[in-house]
Design a protein around this motif. Structure first.
Motif, PDB file in Angstrom:
ATOM      1  N   GLU A  23     -16.513 122.720  16.978  1.00 34.41           N
ATOM      2  CA  GLU A  23     -17.238 121.795  16.111  1.00 34.41           C
ATOM      3  C   GLU A  23     -16.569 121.722  14.750  1.00 34.41           C
ATOM      4  OE1 GLU A  23     -21.334 122.733  15.538  1.00 34.41           O
ATOM      5  OE2 GLU A  23     -21.497 121.355  13.843  1.00 34.41           O
ATOM      6  N   LEU A  24     -16.176 120.505  14.386  1.00 38.60           N
ATOM      7  CA  LEU A  24     -15.521 120.294  13.099  1.00 38.60           C
ATOM      8  C   LEU A  24     -16.476 119.500  12.218  1.00 38.60           C
ATOM      9  CD1 LEU A  24     -12.938 120.124  11.253  1.00 38.60           C
ATOM     10  CD2 LEU A  24     -12.458 118.005  12.432  1.00 38.60           C
ATOM     11  N   GLY A  25     -16.916 120.103  11.096  1.00 34.55           N
ATOM     12  CA  GLY A  25     -17.893 119.427  10.252  1.00 34.55           C
ATOM     13  C   GLY A  25     -17.355 119.192   8.854  1.00 34.55           C
ATOM     14  N   PHE A  26     -17.788 118.094   8.250  1.00 31.81           N
ATOM     15  CA  PHE A  26     -17.448 117.827   6.852  1.00 31.81           C
ATOM     16  C   PHE A  26     -18.716 117.651   6.050  1.00 31.81           C
ATOM     17  CE2 PHE A  26     -13.256 116.936   8.483  1.00 31.81           C
ATOM     18  CZ  PHE A  26     -12.437 117.330   7.448  1.00 31.81           C
ATOM     19  N   TYR A  27     -18.796 118.370   4.956  1.00 36.37           N
ATOM     20  CA  TYR A  27     -19.899 118.179   4.022  1.00 36.37           C
ATOM     21  C   TYR A  27     -19.306 117.517   2.785  1.00 36.37           C
ATOM     22  CZ  TYR A  27     -23.065 119.317   0.207  1.00 36.37           C
ATOM     23  OH  TYR A  27     -23.867 119.242  -0.888  1.00 36.37           O
ATOM     24  N   ILE A  28     -19.860 116.364   2.386  1.00 33.25           N
ATOM     25  CA  ILE A  28     -19.335 115.656   1.219  1.00 33.25           C
ATOM     26  C   ILE A  28     -20.468 115.401   0.248  1.00 33.25           C
ATOM     27  CG2 ILE A  28     -18.133 113.599   0.402  1.00 33.25           C
ATOM     28  CD1 ILE A  28     -16.965 113.287   3.166  1.00 33.25           C
ATOM     29  N   LYS A  59     -16.678 120.197   1.646  1.00 29.35           N
ATOM     30  CA  LYS A  59     -16.616 121.487   2.313  1.00 29.35           C
ATOM     31  C   LYS A  59     -16.369 121.224   3.781  1.00 29.35           C
ATOM     32  CE  LYS A  59     -17.519 125.984   2.946  1.00 29.35           C
ATOM     33  NZ  LYS A  59     -16.436 126.096   3.936  1.00 29.35           N
ATOM     34  N   MET A  60     -15.494 122.023   4.333  1.00 32.20           N
ATOM     35  CA  MET A  60     -15.136 121.787   5.724  1.00 32.20           C
ATOM     36  C   MET A  60     -15.592 122.964   6.572  1.00 32.20           C
ATOM     37  SD  MET A  60     -11.363 121.478   7.102  1.00 32.20           S
ATOM     38  CE  MET A  60     -10.999 121.179   8.799  1.00 32.20           C
ATOM     39  N   LYS A  61     -16.240 122.637   7.690  1.00 30.71           N
ATOM     40  CA  LYS A  61     -16.584 123.691   8.645  1.00 30.71           C
ATOM     41  C   LYS A  61     -15.539 123.620   9.752  1.00 30.71           C
ATOM     42  CE  LYS A  61     -19.986 124.957  12.117  1.00 30.71           C
ATOM     43  NZ  LYS A  61     -18.969 125.169  13.154  1.00 30.71           N
ATOM     44  N   SER A  62     -14.560 124.504   9.651  1.00 30.44           N
ATOM     45  CA  SER A  62     -13.447 124.386  10.595  1.00 30.44           C
ATOM     46  C   SER A  62     -13.668 125.296  11.795  1.00 30.44           C
ATOM     47  CB  SER A  62     -12.131 124.717   9.901  1.00 30.44           C
ATOM     48  OG  SER A  62     -12.228 125.952   9.250  1.00 30.44           O
ATOM     49  N   PRO A  63     -13.466 124.752  13.002  1.00 30.61           N
ATOM     50  CA  PRO A  63     -13.757 125.532  14.212  1.00 30.61           C
ATOM     51  C   PRO A  63     -12.922 126.808  14.335  1.00 30.61           C
ATOM     52  CG  PRO A  63     -12.661 123.463  14.753  1.00 30.61           C
ATOM     53  CD  PRO A  63     -13.030 123.394  13.320  1.00 30.61           C
ATOM     54  N   LEU A  90      -8.661 131.730  21.907  1.00 28.84           N
ATOM     55  CA  LEU A  90      -9.577 131.120  20.936  1.00 28.84           C
ATOM     56  C   LEU A  90      -9.017 129.828  20.370  1.00 28.84           C
ATOM     57  CD1 LEU A  90     -10.908 134.181  18.989  1.00 28.84           C
ATOM     58  CD2 LEU A  90     -12.183 132.680  20.467  1.00 28.84           C
ATOM     59  N   ASP A  91      -7.724 129.611  20.565  1.00 25.92           N
ATOM     60  CA  ASP A  91      -7.090 128.391  20.092  1.00 25.92           C
ATOM     61  C   ASP A  91      -7.244 128.233  18.577  1.00 25.92           C
ATOM     62  OD1 ASP A  91      -5.706 126.114  20.129  1.00 25.92           O
ATOM     63  OD2 ASP A  91      -7.203 124.875  21.130  1.00 25.92           O
ATOM     64  N   ILE A  92      -6.633 129.123  17.837  1.00 25.51           N
ATOM     65  CA  ILE A  92      -6.743 129.024  16.390  1.00 25.51           C
ATOM     66  C   ILE A  92      -5.508 128.336  15.825  1.00 25.51           C
ATOM     67  CG2 ILE A  92      -8.224 131.008  16.059  1.00 25.51           C
ATOM     68  CD1 ILE A  92      -5.533 132.445  15.210  1.00 25.51           C
ATOM     69  N   VAL A  93      -5.722 127.672  14.701  1.00 19.23           N
ATOM     70  CA  VAL A  93      -4.615 127.095  13.952  1.00 19.23           C
ATOM     71  C   VAL A  93      -4.791 127.553  12.520  1.00 19.23           C
ATOM     72  CG1 VAL A  93      -3.846 124.957  12.923  1.00 19.23           C
ATOM     73  CG2 VAL A  93      -3.997 125.141  15.371  1.00 19.23           C
ATOM     74  N   LEU A  94      -3.766 128.168  11.977  1.00 20.82           N
ATOM     75  CA  LEU A  94      -3.928 128.798  10.674  1.00 20.82           C
ATOM     76  C   LEU A  94      -4.123 127.780   9.556  1.00 20.82           C
ATOM     77  CD1 LEU A  94      -3.888 131.771   9.762  1.00 20.82           C
ATOM     78  CD2 LEU A  94      -3.383 131.398  12.127  1.00 20.82           C
ATOM     79  N   GLY A  95      -3.615 126.576   9.741  1.00 22.93           N
ATOM     80  CA  GLY A  95      -3.802 125.548   8.726  1.00 22.93           C
ATOM     81  C   GLY A  95      -5.276 125.274   8.506  1.00 22.93           C
ATOM     82  N   GLU A  96      -6.056 125.478   9.556  1.00 28.08           N
ATOM     83  CA  GLU A  96      -7.471 125.187   9.502  1.00 28.08           C
ATOM     84  C   GLU A  96      -8.257 126.393   9.006  1.00 28.08           C
ATOM     85  OE1 GLU A  96      -9.691 122.493  12.703  1.00 28.08           O
ATOM     86  OE2 GLU A  96      -9.407 124.565  13.281  1.00 28.08           O
ATOM     87  N   ILE A  97      -7.732 127.588   9.275  1.00 35.22           N
ATOM     88  CA  ILE A  97      -8.441 128.800   8.866  1.00 35.22           C
ATOM     89  C   ILE A  97      -8.303 129.011   7.363  1.00 35.22           C
ATOM     90  CG2 ILE A  97      -8.384 131.301   9.048  1.00 35.22           C
ATOM     91  CD1 ILE A  97      -7.793 131.051  11.945  1.00 35.22           C
ATOM     92  N   ASP A  98      -7.084 128.877   6.871  1.00 35.86           N
ATOM     93  CA  ASP A  98      -6.855 129.165   5.464  1.00 35.86           C
ATOM     94  C   ASP A  98      -7.097 127.960   4.553  1.00 35.86           C
ATOM     95  OD1 ASP A  98      -6.252 131.712   6.059  1.00 35.86           O
ATOM     96  OD2 ASP A  98      -4.096 131.438   6.106  1.00 35.86           O
ATOM     97  N   LYS A  99      -7.060 126.785   5.112  1.00 36.92           N
ATOM     98  CA  LYS A  99      -7.306 125.526   4.401  1.00 36.92           C
ATOM     99  C   LYS A  99      -6.382 125.288   3.215  1.00 36.92           C
ATOM    100  CE  LYS A  99     -11.873 126.037   5.802  1.00 36.92           C
ATOM    101  NZ  LYS A  99     -13.202 126.352   5.424  1.00 36.92           N
TER     102      LYS A  99
END
Lengths: 364, 346
Positions: free
Chosen positions: A307-312, A324-328, A355-364
């Motif tokens: 689930e990828l969420g954006f709070y604006i 704010k980003m809720k990154s999976p 788990l299929d992680i991507v560091l670009g999304e974890i560290d933002k």
């Protein structure tokens, strides 16, 4: 003789940490006693950066979060903006968005199968996944000019209509893919060693999965049927027929099988979308300088990884006050330790891969 | 010239020629492995240096020699340097007992195409190759790196476990041939392809093949250098030519394993349904053909090893141990017992 615990520092320079993740691992001989992720090696201050960009300027920046699924990030952000503005996107644009996000899901899952197999030691599968992904990237290149960080959508729709050449490319690709998936399945699904390495490893219970906020295929592998495309449809997903595959064991093998099944479902969606593509506009009229009245919004989509969420939060100017980003990947990382404890050292790598992680999304 | 001088010269020439062939072959397997791997993966592989990339091993060699020699600050210097040296030495020694082919006649005397025909040849090779684990242990321990140490521990456990299975599988072969000499074992299989031990000893062959796959640290048993978790395992801290020495010795071990399979189970230099002695060829020509046959068979098994490596996933440490002790060892014992009973009755 009692073994002393070994404290092992995995990463940030390590072949299997999918970028620059660092894990502090405590091992008793080979058994995992503790796993602590250390984050921040790829932190670029993206959320702060957004506060100094106009709404349109933010869209291409979202590509850089999950760089294996840039289009899904675009969609997540744009849907949140459009919801905040209260504008309706033309039906044709919605369908085109579905086609491209599903292609992106295929690309992401194909790359995942390759990386995951590589983590377990089957090195050739990586390349098989990448060949197919290459075709998808070519479709993206034809459409938007970019391959990896694709800036495909705009506020209010899509910038250009898809032409016959792109439709042809997609059709050829969809015809070719099942054979390639069959190849990968021949190499892995029935393989005894593969089964030994994945069945019953990295298990998580449905209760733990929910309390740790796990989403995406990893959640569905525990038997919980939760897919935002189906449960809170966005961008016309309600128009398409597709299944949400689930399985019961919550182990690595299930996650692998589920993702392959999702690839098949995505192909189904793309085929339907191409067949029933409505005519009409592809871009709503949106003012060049977007000033959004004060308000806040949260919108989430089902990205390939979860689930990828954006709070604006807007404040009446042309720039958001806070994004704010809720990154999976970030949320899914939390379950790593639960899945690894008591397993062997080699399983950490496999679980991390699953788990299929991507560091670009974890560290933002 | 004195007789003994000729003897020494012939031995020297054989030694130099054999080791030259082995080292060159190992260097070219690195190219072969990369090229085959690329074909399995729909890539091209290294094809820039020379035609088909044939000069690639040379380029690699030069590159490794030109690189800076780095020794980690906290490593135990003496042992750190001893590791790769020991490993490559031990990798080469078994070739003293491996026959490349039949006999040739040089300067009026019959010369066996083998450095020495030991009457305990196989035993010697197994004994020497067990010392190989020290090269790994010393290298892994002396680098003072946790990944290296883990790799070394895994590797030593693996080598020791699988050596037992391998030895028992081999014992059945000795029972049939009645000799430990490599040459005698080949000659015992010469009558027809049905006398090849792979058909006489199918179970033993499977056990032996799996064990030797584990002995050479290849996928699916490459736990000592499991790239995805241990980076490269015991030689993580090695660079430049020391790394090349480890790599080269692993490839030499690979050729040794293939040669062992060929001579123990696939009739050595024998060609199926053709008796070289009865074709009326000159002794030297027949000897040359036997060498070629042996090299082709060995090359085929090298290819099989490469093929397996790029196809299968990797076992986990505990699964590897289970396979070795709980499945292969009983199978090997059953095979030995069965062979013994049959050998006694027939």
């Amino acid at each position: 003789m009692a073994f002393k615990e070994i404290l092992l520092n995995m990463g940030p320079q390590h072949p299997s940490t999918h970028g620059v993740l660092r894990l502090k691992v405590a091992l008793d001989n080979e058994v995992v006693m503790k796993v602590t992720p250390v984050l921040g090696y790829l932190h670029r201050g993206m959320e702060k950066l957004f506060e100094n960009r106009t709404y349109q300027q933010i869209t291409p920046l979202t590509d850089r979060f999950d760089y294996l699924a840039a289009i899904s990030n675009n969609l997540g952000y744009l849907l949140a903006v459009e919801k905040l503005m209260g504008i309706e996107v033309p039906k044709r644009a919605q369908y085109i968005r579905v086609i491209f996000t599903e292609l992106q899901r295929l690309a992401s899952h194909l790359a995942w199968v390759g990386f995951f197999a590589n983590d377990i030691g089957a090195m050739s599968v990586l390349l098989y996944g990448f060949i197919e992904r290459e075709d998808i990237l070519e479709i993206f290149e034809e459409y938007s000019g970019a391959r990896l960080t694709v800036h495909a959508f705009r506020v209010g729709g899509v910038p250009t209509d898809i032409n016959d050449k792109i439709i042809d490319m997609i059709n050829t690709f969809i015809l070719k893919l099942p054979k390639r998936i069959a190849d990968i399945e021949t190499l892995l699904t029935g393989n005894r060693i593969w089964k030994h390495r994945t069945i019953g490893v990295g298990v998580i219970s449905p209760e733990d999965a929910i309390s740790l906020g796990l989403t995406g295929p990893s959640l569905r592998s525990t038997g919980i049927k939760w897919d935002i495309r189906k449960d809170i449809p966005y961008s016309s997903y309600q128009d398409f027929q597709f299944e949400v595959p689930t399985s019961a064991n919550g182990d690595l093998y299930d996650r692998y099988v589920l993702r392959l099944e999702e690839i098949k479902q995505s192909m189904r969606i793309i085929r339907q979308a191409l067949d029933t593509l409505p005519q009409g506009e592809t871009l709503t009229k949106v003012p060049r300088v977007l000033k959004i009245a004060p308000g806040e919004v949260f919108h989430s989509i089902e990205a390939p990884k979860g689930e990828l969420g954006f709070y604006i939060k807007s404040n009446g100017t042309d720039k958001p006050e806070r994004v704010k980003m809720k990154s999976p990947s970030f949320i899914n990382m939390q379950s790593l330790e639960t899945m690894c404890l008591g397993n062997l050292f080699a399983d950490i790598v496999a679980v991390l891969g699953s788990l299929d992680i991507v560091l670009g999304e974890i560290d933002k | 010239m004195e007789e003994w001088i000729i003897d020494i010269l012939i031995s020297l020439a054989k030694t130099l020629a054999f080791f030259g062939v082995i080292l060159l072959w190992a260097a070219y397997i690195t190219l072969g492995e990369r090229r085959f791997a690329s074909f399995f993966q729909n890539r091209l592989g290294p094809n820039r240096a020379g035609i088909f990339g044939l000069l690639q091993p040379l380029a690699d060699g030069i590159k490794f020699m030109m690189k800076e020699e780095i020794i980690p600050k906290n490593a135990n210097r003496a042992f750190y340097l001893l590791g790769p040296t020991l490993f490559i030495t031990i990798a080469l020694i078994p070739w003293a007992a491996i026959p490349f082919g039949d006999t040739v006649v040089i300067a009026g005397r019959e010369v066996k195409l083998q450095i020495v025909d030991l009457n305990v040849g196989i035993l010697f090779m197994i004994a020497v190759s067990s010392i190989g684990v020290y090269g790994i242990m010393i290298g892994g321990w002396a680098s003072n790196n946790k990944y290296s140490l883990l790799g070394a521990i895994r590797s030593s456990a693996q080598l020791i476990s699988y050596e037992i299975t391998m030895g028992i599988a081999l014992a059945a072969v000795f029972l049939l041939s009645g000799s430990l000499s490599t040459r005698d074992i080949i000659i015992a299989q010469m009558q027809s392809p049905w006398h090849w031990n792979v058909f006489v000893q199918p179970l033993g062959f499977i056990v032996f093949f799996v064990s030797i796959l584990a002995e050479t640290n290849r996928v699916p048993f490459d736990l000592a250098e499991a790239e995805s978790e241990l980076i490269v395992g015991y030689h993580t801290e090695y660079g430049a030519f020391k790394f090349a020495m480890y790599m080269l010795s692993e490839y030499i071990n690979l050729i040794t394993a293939s040669a062992l399979i060929t001579l123990l189970y696939f009739g050595g230099w024998g060609i199926p349904f053709v008796d070289l002695g009865r074709l009326g060829l000159s002794v030297n020509l027949a000897g040359l053909i036997s060498v070629i046959v042996f090299l082709v068979k060995t090359g085929f098994f090298v290819f099989v090893f490469i093929w397996i490596r790029w196809t299968l996933p990797r076992f986990r440490y505990d699964q590897l141990m289970n396979l070795g002790w709980k499945i292969l060892l009983p199978l090997a014992l059953v095979n030995l017992f069965g062979t013994a009973v049959v050998a006694l009755l027939v």
